[in-house]
Scaffold this active site. Sequence first.
Site, PDB file in Angstrom:
ATOM      1  N   ASN A  64      26.827  33.427  15.883  1.00  0.00           N
ATOM      2  CA  ASN A  64      27.434  32.972  14.638  1.00  0.00           C
ATOM      3  C   ASN A  64      28.520  31.959  14.989  1.00  0.00           C
ATOM      4  O   ASN A  64      29.304  32.173  15.912  1.00  0.00           O
ATOM      5  CB  ASN A  64      28.045  34.154  13.878  1.00  0.00           C
ATOM      6  CG  ASN A  64      26.997  35.158  13.431  1.00  0.00           C
ATOM      7  OD1 ASN A  64      25.880  34.789  13.086  1.00  0.00           O
ATOM      8  ND2 ASN A  64      27.345  36.439  13.453  1.00  0.00           N
ATOM      9  N   HIS A  95      30.474  34.353  21.335  1.00  0.00           N
ATOM     10  CA  HIS A  95      29.747  35.558  21.745  1.00  0.00           C
ATOM     11  C   HIS A  95      28.308  35.505  21.291  1.00  0.00           C
ATOM     12  O   HIS A  95      28.001  34.952  20.244  1.00  0.00           O
ATOM     13  CB  HIS A  95      30.427  36.836  21.212  1.00  0.00           C
ATOM     14  CG  HIS A  95      30.781  36.788  19.760  1.00  0.00           C
ATOM     15  ND1 HIS A  95      31.867  36.083  19.279  1.00  0.00           N
ATOM     16  CD2 HIS A  95      30.192  37.334  18.666  1.00  0.00           C
ATOM     17  CE1 HIS A  95      31.934  36.207  17.959  1.00  0.00           C
ATOM     18  NE2 HIS A  95      30.909  36.968  17.562  1.00  0.00           N
ATOM     19  N   HIS A 101      25.360  37.912  20.127  1.00  0.00           N
ATOM     20  CA  HIS A 101      24.915  39.253  19.739  1.00  0.00           C
ATOM     21  C   HIS A 101      23.517  39.449  20.313  1.00  0.00           C
ATOM     22  O   HIS A 101      22.644  38.588  20.143  1.00  0.00           O
ATOM     23  CB  HIS A 101      24.793  39.376  18.214  1.00  0.00           C
ATOM     24  CG  HIS A 101      26.072  39.229  17.447  1.00  0.00           C
ATOM     25  ND1 HIS A 101      26.756  40.308  16.939  1.00  0.00           N
ATOM     26  CD2 HIS A 101      26.775  38.135  17.092  1.00  0.00           C
ATOM     27  CE1 HIS A 101      27.827  39.876  16.281  1.00  0.00           C
ATOM     28  NE2 HIS A 101      27.860  38.567  16.356  1.00  0.00           N
ATOM     29  N   ASP A 119      28.773  46.508  20.732  1.00  0.00           N
ATOM     30  CA  ASP A 119      29.505  46.190  19.512  1.00  0.00           C
ATOM     31  C   ASP A 119      30.074  47.488  18.919  1.00  0.00           C
ATOM     32  O   ASP A 119      29.391  48.515  18.866  1.00  0.00           O
ATOM     33  CB  ASP A 119      28.575  45.502  18.497  1.00  0.00           C
ATOM     34  CG  ASP A 119      29.339  44.816  17.378  1.00  0.00           C
ATOM     35  OD1 ASP A 119      29.302  43.575  17.309  1.00  0.00           O
ATOM     36  OD2 ASP A 119      29.980  45.525  16.567  1.00  0.00           O
ATOM     37  N   GLY A 156      29.408  32.935   9.662  1.00  0.00           N
ATOM     38  CA  GLY A 156      29.688  34.367   9.701  1.00  0.00           C
ATOM     39  C   GLY A 156      30.466  34.822  10.926  1.00  0.00           C
ATOM     40  O   GLY A 156      30.515  36.014  11.233  1.00  0.00           O
ATOM     41  N   GLN A 157      31.101  33.874  11.623  1.00  0.00           N
ATOM     42  CA  GLN A 157      31.871  34.247  12.812  1.00  0.00           C
ATOM     43  C   GLN A 157      33.209  34.840  12.406  1.00  0.00           C
ATOM     44  O   GLN A 157      33.943  34.240  11.611  1.00  0.00           O
ATOM     45  CB  GLN A 157      32.099  33.018  13.705  1.00  0.00           C
ATOM     46  CG  GLN A 157      32.822  33.346  15.004  1.00  0.00           C
ATOM     47  CD  GLN A 157      32.949  32.137  15.923  1.00  0.00           C
ATOM     48  OE1 GLN A 157      32.580  31.015  15.556  1.00  0.00           O
ATOM     49  NE2 GLN A 157      33.477  32.356  17.110  1.00  0.00           N
ATOM     50  N   SER A 158      33.522  36.025  12.936  1.00  0.00           N
ATOM     51  CA  SER A 158      34.785  36.679  12.589  1.00  0.00           C
ATOM     52  C   SER A 158      35.744  36.784  13.772  1.00  0.00           C
ATOM     53  O   SER A 158      36.930  37.012  13.580  1.00  0.00           O
ATOM     54  CB  SER A 158      34.522  38.067  12.006  1.00  0.00           C
ATOM     55  OG  SER A 158      33.900  38.895  12.959  1.00  0.00           O
TER      56      SER A 158
HETATM   57  P1  AMP Z   1      30.981  37.786  14.557  1.00  0.00           P
HETATM   58  O1  AMP Z   1      31.103  38.245  13.132  1.00  0.00           O
HETATM   59  O2  AMP Z   1      29.709  37.051  14.878  1.00  0.00           O
HETATM   60  O3  AMP Z   1      32.228  37.026  14.986  1.00  0.00           O
HETATM   61  O4  AMP Z   1      30.894  39.092  15.420  1.00  0.00           O
HETATM   62  C1  AMP Z   1      32.019  39.795  15.855  1.00  0.00           C
HETATM   63  C2  AMP Z   1      31.562  41.170  16.268  1.00  0.00           C
HETATM   64  O5  AMP Z   1      32.571  41.759  17.051  1.00  0.00           O
HETATM   65  C3  AMP Z   1      31.290  42.123  15.108  1.00  0.00           C
HETATM   66  O6  AMP Z   1      29.938  42.545  15.157  1.00  0.00           O
HETATM   67  C4  AMP Z   1      32.266  43.267  15.353  1.00  0.00           C
HETATM   68  O7  AMP Z   1      31.731  44.521  15.028  1.00  0.00           O
HETATM   69  C5  AMP Z   1      32.544  43.133  16.833  1.00  0.00           C
HETATM   70  N1  AMP Z   1      33.820  43.662  17.310  1.00  0.00           N
HETATM   71  C6  AMP Z   1      35.048  43.441  16.778  1.00  0.00           C
HETATM   72  N2  AMP Z   1      35.985  44.071  17.506  1.00  0.00           N
HETATM   73  C7  AMP Z   1      35.339  44.686  18.523  1.00  0.00           C
HETATM   74  C8  AMP Z   1      35.754  45.514  19.611  1.00  0.00           C
HETATM   75  N3  AMP Z   1      37.049  45.830  19.808  1.00  0.00           N
HETATM   76  N4  AMP Z   1      34.812  45.999  20.451  1.00  0.00           N
HETATM   77  C9  AMP Z   1      33.510  45.694  20.256  1.00  0.00           C
HETATM   78  N5  AMP Z   1      33.056  44.917  19.259  1.00  0.00           N
HETATM   79  C10 AMP Z   1      33.950  44.431  18.393  1.00  0.00           C
END
Ligand code: AMP
Length: 111
Positions: free
Chosen positions: A84, A97, A99, A28, A90-92
Amino acid sequence: MTVFQQIIDGEIPADIVYEDDRCLAFRDVNPQAPVHVLVIPRKPIVSLAQLEDEDESLMGHLMVVSRRVALDMGLDNGFRPIINSGADGGQSVDHLHVHVMGGRGLQWPPG
Ligand code: AMP
């Protein structure tokens, strides 16, 4: 197109720690624990809420790979796989994926 699809396609770099024909694991970019790896399917599944019956074996594979990555990273004392899902979850990034976090005692419950 999500940033994870760009990583799968090799368009942007990632610190890849494991890959095979079905999935990819990379660190991450904003780690929240000493070890924080994301395990993602190559198949562009948006979230856990969009899973289909045919994805059952793939999801099992993601869990087995999460375990492998955790143990390869020395998380013998425990680790936490987290998925998430959706806005309230909390999915962004809209690409499923897992974690894999560890390397310190993690608090419970999450916020
Ligand atoms: P979520 O909030 O569960 O969708 O997690 C998305 C994760 O992706 C977050 O922990 C971010 O820090 C991570 N993330 C976003 N862009 C990248 C990237 N280019 N390389 C690695 N991790 C990333």
